[in-house]
Design a protein around this motif. Structure first.
Motif, PDB file in Angstrom:
ATOM      1  N   GLU B 122       0.821  -1.203   0.000  1.00  0.00           N
ATOM      2  CA  GLU B 122       0.000   0.000   0.000  1.00  0.00           C
ATOM      3  C   GLU B 122       0.860   1.261   0.000  1.00  0.00           C
ATOM      4  OE1 GLU B 122      -2.965  -0.119   2.974  1.00  0.00           O
ATOM      5  OE2 GLU B 122      -3.519   1.971   2.727  1.00  0.00           O
ATOM      6  N   ASN B 126       1.443   4.200  -3.222  1.00  0.00           N
ATOM      7  CA  ASN B 126       1.360   5.655  -3.105  1.00  0.00           C
ATOM      8  C   ASN B 126       2.679   6.305  -3.510  1.00  0.00           C
ATOM      9  OD1 ASN B 126      -1.286   5.617  -2.244  1.00  0.00           O
ATOM     10  ND2 ASN B 126      -0.711   5.341  -0.103  1.00  0.00           N
ATOM     11  N   VAL B 174      -5.252   3.613  -6.653  1.00  0.00           N
ATOM     12  CA  VAL B 174      -5.629   4.425  -5.490  1.00  0.00           C
ATOM     13  C   VAL B 174      -7.083   4.880  -5.607  1.00  0.00           C
ATOM     14  CG1 VAL B 174      -5.214   6.617  -4.313  1.00  0.00           C
ATOM     15  CG2 VAL B 174      -3.285   5.165  -4.946  1.00  0.00           C
TER      16      VAL B 174
END
Lengths: 268, 309
Positions: B122, B126, B174
């Motif tokens: 995760e 990003n 996302v």
């Protein structure tokens, strides 16, 4: 199976919990609950907030499995088998033990589709139109929605939505229906209709209902379980079962002082 | 207001509240105009840019400009090959990044367990969204141009599309995760309580509600991809293409060399002749029209799905 009559209490239990404790992560949430849910009766779970009544309810159809940190100890027997056995498939189990939630949560689809979804995914082979009608009839909402089955379930009022959710649960022919404070988001009139509905449904189903409303528990239930919570040194609350008996006894002459205080409104 | 002031004054000595409305309203007004000024600055700069480009480029726009190949003579030059290249690349980017991005988003949000591994993924997704695009160009050069040459055909449309798809994949992932997270958990619970498997819950209830948001994220991703120049130059998209990829054989088509609108514009801007600069302005207009058309399509799609839900 429903018609089978015997005086033996063992056979009449739809669900039997034995020494059930629930942990979230490393902290104990409810400890050591043992009770039998008799067939075709309404059992009410009452008690102050955080006493674990909803947690125990969610063990009955393994909804707690969806919370990654939750762990259940002890045994819950359903048809002679521990629910938490490796061989028990929670997806299959949830068809036989249905659930109605606190806030009405119809799918944002048509009323028809709300009912048909559960039947379709569980491989229902009969006539779908008939099933939808029957389920809505049983949930006492057919007359209000029969002309607008194609409209969104969200267009209904809160009370109607909750009856739609009950119809949805009935449609897949469960044996037990778990209700988690089904009336807490509803006005008194809608609440009354749901309570009447519960009375009718118990002919066919076993019902376990969590409620904060003690009048409701005394009106709808045959058996009542009173839970309480004690605070630990770290500030966590641990719930436990205080008393479980016939509703009349719990409200008129409970064995425990804590129960007496709670049902008479002196604490909680 | 006057009433309140009077009230404050009459009880002034005994009250522990200093209401002071006029100062508070003054600050209110100051901030209203400050934020208004921010909007004006943003809009004015944009309008000046657009007007400048339009004045330079609009007279040059013609059917001839759209339908001609690049040329050494500015008045004969057109951007047909770049326009066609952009359309090919964007279609392929959408085809590659939508299923992969949405799939990854669904897995991470709905299926994966919360382990250190999934948390590491995760954080890194990003991070990937912030990596400079030229780095993706270098990656594309090594992986798609060199290692996968038998498949991609080297410096081809497919290579360009795959590189751009990688570049915008984090945006799609996302956006997908955020849209899925916005779907109320009570719907998932309702599905599970009826004996649905996770896939059935996602497929029937969660995904349809999240789809409008996912499409918005995909539009943003494609809008970013359509303007990218650096990674395509890195993988060696040519600036002078005087033929179109064959349409009758899609495999050969996607393996053809190509150029895209931003590269064509970049190329024209860097020429010394003023006429080429006019061409560049016209090219920018075409690029913007393509971008707007793409966004409009996505908005229409999104509204259609929103109505269904």
């Amino acid at each position: 199976m429903v018609a089978q009559t015997t005086d033996n209490a063992t056979d009449q239990a739809a669900l039997r919990a034995k020494n059930v404790s629930v942990y979230y992560g490393s902290s104990l949430a409810v400890r050591d609950v043992s009770l039998d849910i008799p067939k075709n009766q309404v059992v009410a779970f009452i008690g102050p907030s955080g006493c674990g009544k909803s947690t125990i309810l969610r063990c009955f159809n393994r909804m707690n499995d969806l919370i990654p940190a939750a762990r259940v100890d002890g045994e819950i027997t359903f048809h002679g088998r521990n629910l938490y056995d490796r061989a028990v498939d929670p997806v299959q189990l949830r068809r036989r033990i249905g659930m109605v939630f606190q806030k009405p949560n119809p799918f944002p689809k048509s009323i028809y589709e709300n009912i048909a979804f559960g039947a379709r995914i569980n491989g229902y082979k009969g006539n779908m139109d008939e099933l939808v009608e029957q389920s809505l009839l049983k949930a006492a909402i057919w007359d209000e929605v029969k002309d607008k089955l194609k409209e969104s379930g969200l267009a209904l009022s809160g009370g109607q939505q909750q009856r739609l959710c009950i119809a949805r649960a009935i449609a897949i022919a469960p044996e037990i229906i778990l209700m988690d404070e089904p009336c807490s988001a509803l006005d008194p009139i809608s609440t009354l209709r749901i309570e009447e509905l519960i009375h009718e449904l118990k002919q066919q189903y076993t019902i376990v209902i969590v409620t904060h409303n003690m009048q409701q528990a005394s009106r709808v239930s045959d058996m009542t379980a009173f839970y309480n919570a004690e605070a630990t040194e770290t500030g966590n609350k641990i719930g436990y079962l205080v008393e479980y008996d016939r509703t009349q006894k719990i409200f008129k002459e409970p064995a425990e002082q804590a129960t007496q205080d709670y049902v008479s409104g002196r604490f909680g | 207001m006057t009433y309140q002031n009077e009230g404050a004054e009459t009880t002034g000595s005994t009250s522990s509240f200093e209401v002071n409305m006029s100062t508070r309203y003054k600050i209110d007004t100051v901030f209203k105009y400050a934020t208004w000024a921010a909007v004006v600055v943003a809009i004015v700069v944009l309008v000046v840019l657009l007007v400048d480009v339009a004045v330079d480029g609009l007279p040059r726009l013609s059917w001839q400009f759209l339908s001609s190949m690049p040329s050494r003579k500015p008045e004969e030059a057109g951007l047909l090959s770049a326009l066609v290249g952009t359309v090919w690349v964007m279609i392929l980017v959408a085809l590659i990044c939508f299923p992969i991005g949405v799939g990854a988003g669904i897995f991470l949000e709905e299926f994966s367990k919360d382990t250190w591994f999934s948390r590491a993924i995760e954080i890194n997704i990003n991070n990937l969204a912030g990596v400079p695009s030229i780095i993706y160009g270098l990656l594309g050069l090594q992986v798609f141009v060199r290692w996968l040459e038998p498949v991609t055909g080297g410096r081809s449309i497919l290579t360009g599309a795959a590189t751009l798809a990688l570049l915008v994949l984090p945006i799609v992932i996302v956006a997908t995760r955020e849209s899925l997270r916005a779907v109320p958990d009570s719907l998932r619970q309702a599905g599970f309580a009826l004996g649905a498997t996770r896939w059935q819950v996602v497929r029937e209830h969660v995904f349809p509600l999240a789809l409008p948001g996912i499409l918005t994220g995909t539009i943003l991703a494609l809008s970013r991809a359509i303007g990218e120049t650096a990674p395509l130059i890195t993988i060696g998209a040519l600036t002078f293409i005087s033929f179109l990829p064959p349409l009758d054989n899609p495999i050969e088509g996607v393996q053809s060399p190509f150029t895209v609108l931003p590269i064509q514009v970049y190329n024209w801007v860097s020429r010394p002749q003023a006429e080429f600069h006019t061409n560049a302005a016209a090219g920018i207009i075409v690029l913007m029209v393509v971008l707007l058309a793409m966004n409009a399509t996505a908005v229409i799609l999104r509204n259609k799905f929103q109505k269904q839900a």
